[in-house]
Scaffold this motif. Structure first.
Motif, PDB file in Angstrom:
ATOM      1  N   ASP A  30      12.031 -13.752  -1.971  1.00 48.49           N
ATOM      2  CA  ASP A  30      12.632 -13.714  -0.649  1.00 48.49           C
ATOM      3  C   ASP A  30      11.789 -13.935   0.437  1.00 48.49           C
ATOM      4  OD1 ASP A  30      10.996 -11.361  -0.156  1.00 48.49           O
ATOM      5  OD2 ASP A  30      12.431  -9.962  -0.953  1.00 48.49           O
ATOM      6  N   GLY A  31      10.443 -13.990   0.509  1.00 46.26           N
ATOM      7  CA  GLY A  31       9.652 -14.750   1.699  1.00 46.26           C
ATOM      8  C   GLY A  31       9.194 -13.474   2.673  1.00 46.26           C
ATOM      9  N   ASP A  32       9.577 -12.170   2.204  1.00 47.77           N
ATOM     10  CA  ASP A  32       9.116 -11.267   2.965  1.00 47.77           C
ATOM     11  C   ASP A  32       7.894 -10.729   2.339  1.00 47.77           C
ATOM     12  OD1 ASP A  32       8.957  -8.626   4.279  1.00 47.77           O
ATOM     13  OD2 ASP A  32      10.642  -7.822   3.474  1.00 47.77           O
ATOM     14  N   VAL A  33       6.968 -10.548   3.545  1.00 50.68           N
ATOM     15  CA  VAL A  33       5.526 -10.210   3.610  1.00 50.68           C
ATOM     16  C   VAL A  33       5.239  -8.750   3.502  1.00 50.68           C
ATOM     17  CG1 VAL A  33       4.859 -12.431   4.107  1.00 50.68           C
ATOM     18  CG2 VAL A  33       4.879 -10.832   5.804  1.00 50.68           C
ATOM     19  N   ASN A  34       6.165  -7.950   3.966  1.00 53.80           N
ATOM     20  CA  ASN A  34       5.822  -6.506   4.495  1.00 53.80           C
ATOM     21  C   ASN A  34       5.455  -5.828   3.151  1.00 53.80           C
ATOM     22  OD1 ASN A  34       6.372  -6.539   7.197  1.00 53.80           O
ATOM     23  ND2 ASN A  34       8.573  -7.022   6.826  1.00 53.80           N
ATOM     24  N   CYS A  35       5.915  -5.892   1.974  1.00 53.33           N
ATOM     25  CA  CYS A  35       5.406  -4.930   0.996  1.00 53.33           C
ATOM     26  C   CYS A  35       3.989  -5.433   0.789  1.00 53.33           C
ATOM     27  CB  CYS A  35       6.228  -5.198  -0.425  1.00 53.33           C
ATOM     28  SG  CYS A  35       7.814  -4.373  -0.310  1.00 53.33           S
ATOM     29  N   ILE A  36       3.751  -6.888   0.752  1.00 55.86           N
ATOM     30  CA  ILE A  36       2.303  -7.311   0.538  1.00 55.86           C
ATOM     31  C   ILE A  36       1.494  -6.766   1.565  1.00 55.86           C
ATOM     32  CG2 ILE A  36       0.689  -9.068   0.121  1.00 55.86           C
ATOM     33  CD1 ILE A  36       3.120 -10.705  -0.887  1.00 55.86           C
ATOM     34  N   LYS A  37       1.645  -6.718   2.796  1.00 57.33           N
ATOM     35  CA  LYS A  37       0.962  -6.224   3.984  1.00 57.33           C
ATOM     36  C   LYS A  37       0.601  -4.777   3.554  1.00 57.33           C
ATOM     37  CE  LYS A  37       1.998  -7.259   8.049  1.00 57.33           C
ATOM     38  NZ  LYS A  37       2.827  -7.514   9.187  1.00 57.33           N
ATOM     39  N   ARG A  38       1.744  -3.774   3.291  1.00 56.35           N
ATOM     40  CA  ARG A  38       1.470  -2.413   2.763  1.00 56.35           C
ATOM     41  C   ARG A  38       0.574  -2.319   1.692  1.00 56.35           C
ATOM     42  NH1 ARG A  38       6.938  -2.330   4.558  1.00 56.35           N
ATOM     43  NH2 ARG A  38       7.659  -2.308   2.315  1.00 56.35           N
ATOM     44  N   TYR A  39       0.511  -3.241   0.688  1.00 57.69           N
ATOM     45  CA  TYR A  39      -0.250  -2.873  -0.549  1.00 57.69           C
ATOM     46  C   TYR A  39      -1.746  -3.448  -0.089  1.00 57.69           C
ATOM     47  CZ  TYR A  39      -2.109  -3.900  -4.871  1.00 57.69           C
ATOM     48  OH  TYR A  39      -3.111  -3.995  -6.017  1.00 57.69           O
ATOM     49  N   ILE A  40      -1.768  -4.441   0.832  1.00 58.65           N
ATOM     50  CA  ILE A  40      -3.202  -4.592   1.442  1.00 58.65           C
ATOM     51  C   ILE A  40      -3.699  -3.505   2.155  1.00 58.65           C
ATOM     52  CG2 ILE A  40      -4.711  -6.173   2.981  1.00 58.65           C
ATOM     53  CD1 ILE A  40      -2.811  -8.499   2.135  1.00 58.65           C
ATOM     54  N   ASN A  41      -3.017  -2.780   2.851  1.00 62.63           N
ATOM     55  CA  ASN A  41      -3.628  -1.696   3.839  1.00 62.63           C
ATOM     56  C   ASN A  41      -3.826  -0.716   2.790  1.00 62.63           C
ATOM     57  OD1 ASN A  41      -3.546  -2.912   6.347  1.00 62.63           O
ATOM     58  ND2 ASN A  41      -1.348  -2.846   6.583  1.00 62.63           N
ATOM     59  N   ALA A  42      -3.048  -0.194   2.000  1.00 63.38           N
ATOM     60  CA  ALA A  42      -3.270   0.757   0.979  1.00 63.38           C
ATOM     61  C   ALA A  42      -4.743   0.615   0.154  1.00 63.38           C
ATOM     62  CB  ALA A  42      -1.961   0.796   0.322  1.00 63.38           C
ATOM     63  N   HIS A  43      -4.811  -0.640  -0.074  1.00 61.83           N
ATOM     64  CA  HIS A  43      -6.106  -1.101  -0.948  1.00 61.83           C
ATOM     65  C   HIS A  43      -7.117  -1.593  -0.622  1.00 61.83           C
ATOM     66  CE1 HIS A  43      -3.874   0.616  -4.436  1.00 61.83           C
ATOM     67  NE2 HIS A  43      -2.847  -0.162  -3.879  1.00 61.83           N
ATOM     68  N   ARG A  44      -6.916  -1.720   0.856  1.00 62.51           N
ATOM     69  CA  ARG A  44      -8.187  -2.607   1.676  1.00 62.51           C
ATOM     70  C   ARG A  44      -9.709  -2.385   1.278  1.00 62.51           C
ATOM     71  NH1 ARG A  44     -10.509  -1.772   6.651  1.00 62.51           N
ATOM     72  NH2 ARG A  44      -9.444  -0.101   7.051  1.00 62.51           N
ATOM     73  N   ASP A  45      -9.985  -1.209   0.930  1.00 67.54           N
ATOM     74  CA  ASP A  45     -11.350  -1.048   0.498  1.00 67.54           C
ATOM     75  C   ASP A  45     -11.623  -1.585  -0.894  1.00 67.54           C
ATOM     76  OD1 ASP A  45     -11.684   0.520   3.019  1.00 67.54           O
ATOM     77  OD2 ASP A  45     -11.448   2.548   1.743  1.00 67.54           O
ATOM     78  N   GLU A  46     -10.643  -2.070  -1.372  1.00 69.84           N
ATOM     79  CA  GLU A  46     -10.764  -2.830  -2.788  1.00 69.84           C
ATOM     80  C   GLU A  46     -10.656  -4.249  -2.614  1.00 69.84           C
ATOM     81  OE1 GLU A  46      -9.116  -0.500  -6.349  1.00 69.84           O
ATOM     82  OE2 GLU A  46      -8.055   0.249  -4.383  1.00 69.84           O
ATOM     83  N   LEU A  47     -10.426  -4.661  -1.523  1.00 66.61           N
ATOM     84  CA  LEU A  47      -9.968  -6.191  -1.342  1.00 66.61           C
ATOM     85  C   LEU A  47     -11.192  -7.064  -0.553  1.00 66.61           C
ATOM     86  CD1 LEU A  47      -6.461  -5.779  -0.445  1.00 66.61           C
ATOM     87  CD2 LEU A  47      -7.344  -6.170  -2.487  1.00 66.61           C
ATOM     88  N   SER A  48     -10.983  -8.244  -0.625  1.00 70.05           N
ATOM     89  CA  SER A  48     -12.295  -8.876   0.200  1.00 70.05           C
ATOM     90  C   SER A  48     -11.520 -10.147   0.714  1.00 70.05           C
ATOM     91  CB  SER A  48     -13.172  -9.042  -0.799  1.00 70.05           C
ATOM     92  OG  SER A  48     -13.023  -9.879  -1.957  1.00 70.05           O
ATOM     93  N   ASP A  49     -12.161 -11.014   1.786  1.00 70.37           N
ATOM     94  CA  ASP A  49     -11.763 -12.249   2.111  1.00 70.37           C
ATOM     95  C   ASP A  49     -11.895 -13.105   1.080  1.00 70.37           C
ATOM     96  OD1 ASP A  49     -11.801 -14.606   3.462  1.00 70.37           O
ATOM     97  OD2 ASP A  49     -12.996 -14.132   4.809  1.00 70.37           O
ATOM     98  N   PRO A  50     -10.782 -13.801   0.694  1.00 78.81           N
ATOM     99  CA  PRO A  50     -10.785 -14.857  -0.321  1.00 78.81           C
ATOM    100  C   PRO A  50     -11.471 -16.121  -0.078  1.00 78.81           C
ATOM    101  CG  PRO A  50      -8.567 -14.683   0.627  1.00 78.81           C
ATOM    102  CD  PRO A  50      -9.426 -13.694   1.368  1.00 78.81           C
ATOM    103  N   TYR A  51     -11.960 -16.235   1.133  1.00 82.33           N
ATOM    104  CA  TYR A  51     -12.794 -17.455   1.364  1.00 82.33           C
ATOM    105  C   TYR A  51     -14.281 -17.068   1.349  1.00 82.33           C
ATOM    106  CZ  TYR A  51      -7.899 -18.266   2.583  1.00 82.33           C
ATOM    107  OH  TYR A  51      -6.719 -18.364   2.507  1.00 82.33           O
ATOM    108  N   ALA A  52     -14.722 -15.960   2.130  1.00 71.27           N
ATOM    109  CA  ALA A  52     -16.073 -15.661   2.322  1.00 71.27           C
ATOM    110  C   ALA A  52     -16.405 -14.508   1.101  1.00 71.27           C
ATOM    111  CB  ALA A  52     -16.482 -15.327   3.599  1.00 71.27           C
ATOM    112  N   GLY A  53     -15.534 -13.829   0.751  1.00 72.95           N
ATOM    113  CA  GLY A  53     -15.918 -12.785  -0.355  1.00 72.95           C
ATOM    114  C   GLY A  53     -16.335 -11.416   0.446  1.00 72.95           C
TER     115      GLY A  53
END
Length: 173
Positions: A30-53
């Motif tokens: 559907d092209g809606d990014v809002n759920c992914i944004k919420r996911y990222i914010n909920a798990h931000r401490d476990e994520l990294s920049d995909p380009y620089a790591g």
């Protein structure tokens, strides 16, 4: 434009069991990014920049250019792999791919995910996944071939290590 083959050990089983798998597939539909944004914010401490790591900080969204499902998904996906541990074939993949039998060429990539015509592809040059089962098959397919192709050996070692650890592989360009 250069097409550099990047490959990472990927925790496919955790990804498939996690809510991100369904969120990403729905967002691609559907092209809606809002759920992914919420996911990222909920798990931000476990994520990294995909380009620089580097770990994501509170201002992570300022790094985005396209702000589409693919780009947000690219950041969310880092929960399941280490972007600083690229073990792909880089620019050698084109020569290696051209020297392999058709039946062995599939082992260099994997399968795209997403709805037909709207597959996940943050780099816009191809993005593929191999399940742990596929990794084991790919490892066996390329094992013998790598003896004649030294530049293929590091990728085969990645496949072998992932097969032993029941991991998948994430391949992107």
């Amino acid at each position: 434009m250069s097409m550099s083959h990047k490959a990472y050990a990927f925790d496919w089983r955790a990804f498939e069991a996690d809510e991100l798998h369904a969120i990403l597939l729905a967002a691609l539909e559907d092209g809606d990014v809002n759920c992914i944004k919420r996911y990222i914010n909920a798990h931000r401490d476990e994520l990294s920049d995909p380009y620089a790591g580097e770990p994501l900080d509170a201002e992570w969204e300022t790094m985005l250019k396209n702000r589409d499902v693919h780009e947000y998904g690219d950041f969310a996906l880092t929960r399941f792999y280490d972007p600083s541990d690229d073990q792909g074939l880089a620019n050698d993949w084109i020569v290696i791919d051209s020297q392999l039998r058709e039946s062995d060429r599939v082992a260099l990539l994997g399968t795209a995910i997403g709805p037909n015509g709207r597959g996940f592809d943050p780099g816009r040059q191809g993005t593929y996944f191999q399940t742990p089962e596929r990794v084991a098959d790919s490892s066996l397919r390329l094992e013998g071939v790598s003896a004649q192709m030294p530049k293929l050996r590091p990728f085969v070692e990645l496949l072998r290590a992932c097969a032993l650890r029941d991991l998948g592989v994430y391949v992107t360009f």
